[in-house]
Enzyme design. Structure first.
Site, PDB file in Angstrom:
ATOM      1  N   THR A   1     -31.199  -0.226  58.923  1.00  0.00           N
ATOM      2  CA  THR A   1     -31.324   1.108  58.300  1.00  0.00           C
ATOM      3  C   THR A   1     -30.925   1.089  56.829  1.00  0.00           C
ATOM      4  OG1 THR A   1     -29.085   1.622  59.013  1.00  0.00           O
ATOM      5  CG2 THR A   1     -30.863   2.374  60.449  1.00  0.00           C
TER       6      THR A   1
ATOM      7  N   GLN B   1     -20.036  -2.931  55.816  1.00  0.00           N
ATOM      8  CA  GLN B   1     -19.507  -1.846  54.986  1.00  0.00           C
ATOM      9  C   GLN B   1     -19.672  -2.427  53.588  1.00  0.00           C
ATOM     10  OE1 GLN B   1     -18.433   0.236  52.581  1.00  0.00           O
ATOM     11  NE2 GLN B   1     -16.536  -0.929  52.537  1.00  0.00           N
ATOM     12  N   SER B   2     -20.695  -1.977  52.863  1.00  0.00           N
ATOM     13  CA  SER B   2     -21.127  -2.699  51.670  1.00  0.00           C
ATOM     14  C   SER B   2     -20.614  -2.121  50.353  1.00  0.00           C
ATOM     15  CB  SER B   2     -22.661  -2.755  51.641  1.00  0.00           C
ATOM     16  OG  SER B   2     -23.178  -1.486  51.314  1.00  0.00           O
TER      17      SER B   2
ATOM     18  N   THR C   1     -22.533 -12.637  48.963  1.00  0.00           N
ATOM     19  CA  THR C   1     -22.550 -11.797  47.768  1.00  0.00           C
ATOM     20  C   THR C   1     -21.930 -12.447  46.539  1.00  0.00           C
ATOM     21  OG1 THR C   1     -21.527  -9.792  46.849  1.00  0.00           O
ATOM     22  CG2 THR C   1     -20.463 -10.704  48.765  1.00  0.00           C
TER      23      THR C   1
ATOM     24  N   GLU D   1     -19.990 -11.006  44.764  1.00  0.00           N
ATOM     25  CA  GLU D   1     -18.602 -10.525  44.685  1.00  0.00           C
ATOM     26  C   GLU D   1     -17.612 -11.641  45.030  1.00  0.00           C
ATOM     27  OE1 GLU D   1     -17.259  -7.217  43.861  1.00  0.00           O
ATOM     28  OE2 GLU D   1     -19.219  -7.265  42.911  1.00  0.00           O
TER      29      GLU D   1
ATOM     30  N   TYR E   1     -13.426  -5.976  50.086  1.00  0.00           N
ATOM     31  CA  TYR E   1     -14.816  -6.300  50.479  1.00  0.00           C
ATOM     32  C   TYR E   1     -15.094  -7.783  50.255  1.00  0.00           C
ATOM     33  CZ  TYR E   1     -19.930  -6.657  49.868  1.00  0.00           C
ATOM     34  OH  TYR E   1     -21.245  -7.043  49.929  1.00  0.00           O
TER      35      TYR E   1
ATOM     36  N   LYS F   1     -15.975 -10.784  52.873  1.00  0.00           N
ATOM     37  CA  LYS F   1     -17.233 -11.539  52.768  1.00  0.00           C
ATOM     38  C   LYS F   1     -16.962 -13.035  52.593  1.00  0.00           C
ATOM     39  CE  LYS F   1     -20.828  -8.647  52.958  1.00  0.00           C
ATOM     40  NZ  LYS F   1     -22.067  -8.857  53.713  1.00  0.00           N
TER      41      LYS F   1
HETATM   42  P1  NAP Z   1     -26.483  -0.878  52.834  1.00  0.00           P
HETATM   43  O1  NAP Z   1     -27.661  -0.146  52.310  1.00  0.00           O
HETATM   44  O2  NAP Z   1     -25.124  -0.309  52.682  1.00  0.00           O
HETATM   45  O3  NAP Z   1     -26.757  -1.140  54.415  1.00  0.00           O
HETATM   46  C1  NAP Z   1     -25.740  -1.607  55.252  1.00  0.00           C
HETATM   47  C2  NAP Z   1     -26.244  -1.601  56.669  1.00  0.00           C
HETATM   48  O4  NAP Z   1     -25.183  -2.048  57.538  1.00  0.00           O
HETATM   49  C3  NAP Z   1     -26.674  -0.226  57.201  1.00  0.00           C
HETATM   50  O5  NAP Z   1     -27.809  -0.379  58.003  1.00  0.00           O
HETATM   51  C4  NAP Z   1     -25.472   0.176  58.047  1.00  0.00           C
HETATM   52  O6  NAP Z   1     -25.803   1.054  59.094  1.00  0.00           O
HETATM   53  C5  NAP Z   1     -25.077  -1.162  58.628  1.00  0.00           C
HETATM   54  N1  NAP Z   1     -23.722  -1.175  59.168  1.00  0.00           N
HETATM   55  C6  NAP Z   1     -22.567  -0.789  58.571  1.00  0.00           C
HETATM   56  N2  NAP Z   1     -21.533  -0.954  59.390  1.00  0.00           N
HETATM   57  C7  NAP Z   1     -22.023  -1.434  60.559  1.00  0.00           C
HETATM   58  C8  NAP Z   1     -21.453  -1.789  61.806  1.00  0.00           C
HETATM   59  N3  NAP Z   1     -20.143  -1.669  62.060  1.00  0.00           N
HETATM   60  N4  NAP Z   1     -22.263  -2.265  62.788  1.00  0.00           N
HETATM   61  C9  NAP Z   1     -23.597  -2.381  62.576  1.00  0.00           C
HETATM   62  N5  NAP Z   1     -24.206  -2.031  61.427  1.00  0.00           N
HETATM   63  C10 NAP Z   1     -23.424  -1.569  60.423  1.00  0.00           C
HETATM   64  O7  NAP Z   1     -26.425  -2.348  52.230  1.00  0.00           O
HETATM   65  P2  NAP Z   1     -27.565  -3.220  51.496  1.00  0.00           P
HETATM   66  O8  NAP Z   1     -27.498  -2.951  50.037  1.00  0.00           O
HETATM   67  O9  NAP Z   1     -28.832  -3.072  52.213  1.00  0.00           O
HETATM   68  O10 NAP Z   1     -26.968  -4.682  51.686  1.00  0.00           O
HETATM   69  C11 NAP Z   1     -27.297  -5.467  52.826  1.00  0.00           C
HETATM   70  C12 NAP Z   1     -26.263  -6.567  53.005  1.00  0.00           C
HETATM   71  O11 NAP Z   1     -26.245  -7.388  51.845  1.00  0.00           O
HETATM   72  C13 NAP Z   1     -24.836  -6.092  53.177  1.00  0.00           C
HETATM   73  O12 NAP Z   1     -24.203  -6.998  54.048  1.00  0.00           O
HETATM   74  C14 NAP Z   1     -24.225  -6.206  51.793  1.00  0.00           C
HETATM   75  O13 NAP Z   1     -22.836  -6.380  51.887  1.00  0.00           O
HETATM   76  C15 NAP Z   1     -24.934  -7.429  51.287  1.00  0.00           C
HETATM   77  N6  NAP Z   1     -25.141  -7.527  49.842  1.00  0.00           N
HETATM   78  C16 NAP Z   1     -25.750  -6.513  49.170  1.00  0.00           C
HETATM   79  C17 NAP Z   1     -26.014  -6.667  47.821  1.00  0.00           C
HETATM   80  C18 NAP Z   1     -26.728  -5.583  47.032  1.00  0.00           C
HETATM   81  O14 NAP Z   1     -26.685  -5.624  45.805  1.00  0.00           O
HETATM   82  N7  NAP Z   1     -27.419  -4.656  47.686  1.00  0.00           N
HETATM   83  C19 NAP Z   1     -25.664  -7.844  47.156  1.00  0.00           C
HETATM   84  C20 NAP Z   1     -25.055  -8.871  47.888  1.00  0.00           C
HETATM   85  C21 NAP Z   1     -24.815  -8.705  49.237  1.00  0.00           C
HETATM   86  P3  NAP Z   1     -25.697   2.665  58.940  1.00  0.00           P
HETATM   87  O15 NAP Z   1     -27.006   3.079  58.325  1.00  0.00           O
HETATM   88  O16 NAP Z   1     -25.523   3.085  60.340  1.00  0.00           O
HETATM   89  O17 NAP Z   1     -24.513   2.946  58.071  1.00  0.00           O
HETATM   90  O1  F7E Z   2     -20.727  -1.089  40.966  1.00  0.00           O
HETATM   91  C1  F7E Z   2     -19.084   0.025  37.868  1.00  0.00           C
HETATM   92  C2  F7E Z   2     -18.194  -0.551  38.957  1.00  0.00           C
HETATM   93  O2  F7E Z   2     -20.793   0.047  43.171  1.00  0.00           O
HETATM   94  C3  F7E Z   2     -21.178  -1.895  39.910  1.00  0.00           C
HETATM   95  C4  F7E Z   2     -22.759  -3.824  46.501  1.00  0.00           C
HETATM   96  O3  F7E Z   2     -24.103  -3.825  46.902  1.00  0.00           O
HETATM   97  O4  F7E Z   2     -23.203  -5.320  44.669  1.00  0.00           O
HETATM   98  C5  F7E Z   2     -22.689  -4.041  44.999  1.00  0.00           C
HETATM   99  O5  F7E Z   2     -21.325  -3.922  44.612  1.00  0.00           O
HETATM  100  C6  F7E Z   2     -20.233  -1.799  38.716  1.00  0.00           C
HETATM  101  C7  F7E Z   2     -18.756  -1.954  39.066  1.00  0.00           C
HETATM  102  O6  F7E Z   2     -21.844  -2.236  42.867  1.00  0.00           O
HETATM  103  C8  F7E Z   2     -19.291   3.585  38.482  1.00  0.00           C
HETATM  104  O7  F7E Z   2     -16.820  -0.508  38.556  1.00  0.00           O
HETATM  105  C9  F7E Z   2     -18.924   2.283  36.798  1.00  0.00           C
HETATM  106  O8  F7E Z   2     -18.105  -2.795  38.124  1.00  0.00           O
HETATM  107  O9  F7E Z   2     -22.944  -0.288  41.897  1.00  0.00           O
HETATM  108  P1  F7E Z   2     -21.608  -0.790  42.254  1.00  0.00           P
HETATM  109  P2  F7E Z   2     -20.878  -3.481  43.127  1.00  0.00           P
HETATM  110  O10 F7E Z   2     -19.475  -3.094  43.198  1.00  0.00           O
HETATM  111  O11 F7E Z   2     -21.273  -4.536  42.148  1.00  0.00           O
HETATM  112  C10 F7E Z   2     -22.509  -6.435  45.262  1.00  0.00           C
HETATM  113  C11 F7E Z   2     -23.213  -7.708  44.846  1.00  0.00           C
HETATM  114  C12 F7E Z   2     -22.339  -6.290  46.730  1.00  0.00           C
HETATM  115  O12 F7E Z   2     -22.255  -7.274  47.447  1.00  0.00           O
HETATM  116  C13 F7E Z   2     -21.994  -4.935  47.249  1.00  0.00           C
HETATM  117  O13 F7E Z   2     -22.328  -4.819  48.623  1.00  0.00           O
HETATM  118  O14 F7E Z   2     -20.370  -0.490  38.170  1.00  0.00           O
HETATM  119  N1  F7E Z   2     -19.139   1.497  37.885  1.00  0.00           N
HETATM  120  N2  F7E Z   2     -19.007   3.564  37.156  1.00  0.00           N
HETATM  121  C14 F7E Z   2     -19.383   2.271  38.936  1.00  0.00           C
HETATM  122  N3  F7E Z   2     -19.683   1.966  40.218  1.00  0.00           N
HETATM  123  C15 F7E Z   2     -19.908   2.992  41.077  1.00  0.00           C
HETATM  124  N4  F7E Z   2     -20.254   2.735  42.357  1.00  0.00           N
HETATM  125  N5  F7E Z   2     -19.796   4.300  40.673  1.00  0.00           N
HETATM  126  C16 F7E Z   2     -19.493   4.653  39.379  1.00  0.00           C
HETATM  127  O15 F7E Z   2     -19.411   5.823  39.064  1.00  0.00           O
END
Ligand code: NAP
Ligand code: F7E
Length: 363
Positions: free
Chosen positions: A10, A83-84, A127, A129, A151, A155
């Site tokens: 989702t 929990q992303s 990630t 991160e 987080y 990870k």
């Molecule tokens: P997202 O939009 O937050 O989606 C997270 C998904 O995980 C949702 O489907 C959520 O379900 C599900 N989920 C959360 N807790 C769960 C649980 N306890 N059991 C089963 N499902 C659960 O994240 P995304 O951006 O698509 O990212 C996908 C993955 O890549 C994540 O693992 C994230 O940490 C990782 N990642 C993301 C990025 C990025 O920039 N987007 C970069 C590096 C790594 P619900 O809809 O029910 O909440």
């Molecule tokens: O923040 C700064 C904040 O929350 C990016 C997840 O998908 O990517 C994501 O994590 C930057 C940070 O993403 C706001 O401090 C400023 O430095 O969009 P973000 P993230 O933390 O990089 C990684 C790769 C993952 O793995 C994670 O799942 O932006 N920032 N002002 C802010 N961030 C947020 N959210 N909101 C603000 O108002």
């Protein structure tokens, strides 16, 4: 024909990956969680497809995981569930650890216990991160990790347990170390989407100001639809390996604002410093962006920049031939401009209807 199981279907990435695998002819199974509100917006268009199936399971619940693995017997598992949100992980560190760390173990061990260890390939959504308080710039597969949030620490466990199962049990288990990737489907509290939605609302008179945290933070932002292709490619390799996926370009949050507001028709100028910095609409002189310490993190990752050389060489995935930074910002702003315009139109219809009903023009 292969069968894939996607946890987190989702989510942003889950929805794009499901589309990609269906296009490739896969039988696609996804896990969902029960919720009191509808959260299936991103996959609603796939429901009813003969090769698309959903199952209830939670990464915190081993029994539900074993049940779905036994039923589906997947050839490939993509573990995208997490929990992303990094900032949320400071408020819910234990939940984050349970899902993002132990949850990975539950899946890997489930695969083994269901007798699928030799046949099932496993992808872990790792990630950038992990690099956290970075020890070198740009970051590649050999850069030391320095996680800098609950987080990232969770990870990191996920990354190492995947490696452990690969080496201990000879499983085809890999991590994609993905740098930030965004899209029109990105959750609205991540910084890019927060900016594009606010730019659209401000441009259309529905919001006055946008409050942000650290404007100087640097990210390597790509397009999610391009990145899910790498998840699939990683599992099609002859041997299991981990890969950095990134664009190789870096931009600040401030720069993202400049591009996004420009696309929405507002030229910005930033004045002041730190908490007093403001984004001003050059045409009207109005302040449209302010800094709020509420969005500062106890520890913030501020210098992410990926080196995708290995992915280019081994996966044949070339980010310079994919969606550029400017194209990404534009497509996100365009989608939000359209979304806000539809919201405004339906509000206008509701208002008119209420007025007509009151005046007895319609009954
Ligand atoms: P997202 O939009 O937050 O989606 C997270 C998904 O995980 C949702 O489907 C959520 O379900 C599900 N989920 C959360 N807790 C769960 C649980 N306890 N059991 C089963 N499902 C659960 O994240 P995304 O951006 O698509 O990212 C996908 C993955 O890549 C994540 O693992 C994230 O940490 C990782 N990642 C993301 C990025 C990025 O920039 N987007 C970069 C590096 C790594 P619900 O809809 O029910 O909440
Ligand atoms: O923040 C700064 C904040 O929350 C990016 C997840 O998908 O990517 C994501 O994590 C930057 C940070 O993403 C706001 O401090 C400023 O430095 O969009 P973000 P993230 O933390 O990089 C990684 C790769 C993952 O793995 C994670 O799942 O932006 N920032 N002002 C802010 N961030 C947020 N959210 N909101 C603000 O108002």
């Amino acid at each position: 024909m292969k069968t894939a199981l996607i946890t987190g279907i989702t989510g942003q990435d889950g929805s794009f990956l499901a589309e990609l695998l269906l296009e490739k002819g896969y039988d696609v199974h996804g896990t969902i969680r029960r919720s009191s509100v509808d959260y299936r917006e991103r996959i609603a268009h796939l429901e009813g497809h003969p090769k698309f199936h959903l199952h209830y399971a939670d990464l915190g619940d081993s029994m539900s995981i074993i049940q779905v693995l036994n039923k589906v017997k997947p050839d490939e598992v993509y573990n995208l569930a997490a929990q992303s949100h990094v900032q949320v992980s400071f408020d819910s560190p234990e939940f984050t650890a349970d899902v993002d760390a132990t949850g990975v173990l539950r899946l890997l061990e489930g695969i083994r216990q269901c007798g699928l260890a030799e046949t099932c390939r496993f992808y872990q959504a790792s990630t950038s991160e992990l690099y956290g308080k970075v020890e070198e710039v740009p970051q590649n597969e050999k850069t030391p990790f320095h996680p800098y949030s609950p987080y990232a620490v969770a990870k990191l466990y996920g990354f190492w347990i995947v490696k452990e199962y690969r080496e201990a049990y000879n499983m085809f288990a890999c991590s994609g170390i993905l740098f930030n990737h965004e899209s029109e489907r990105r959750g609205e509290t991540f910084v890019t989407r927060k900016i594009t939605l606010a730019a659209a609302r401000i441009a259309q008179g529905k919001q006055k100001k946008l409050l942000l945290g650290n404007l100087s933070s640097l990210r390597d932002w790509g397009y999610a639809k391009d990145y899910v292709e790498c998840m699939w490619l990683i599992l099609q390799q002859p041997k299991p390996e981990d890969f950095v996926i990134a664009t190789g370009e870096q931009h600040s949050v401030r720069e993202f604002c400049l591009y996004a507001f420009r696309r929405a028709g507002i030229e910005l100028e930033f004045v002041g410093e730190d908490e007093n910095e403001k984004g001003i609409d050059k045409a009207t002189g109005k302040v449209v962006i302010e800094v709020s310490p509420d969005f500062y993190r106890p520890t913030d990752v501020v210098n992410l920049w990926g080196d995708p050389t290995k992915a280019k060489e081994k996966l044949g995935w070339d980010p310079t031939k994919k969606t550029s930074f400017e194209q990404l910002v534009n497509l996100m702003v365009d989608a939000d401009m359209a979304k806000v315009a539809v919201e405004r139109a339906s509000e206008a219809v509701r208002t008119n209807l209420a007025e007509y009903l009151e005046k007895g023009i319609v009954k």
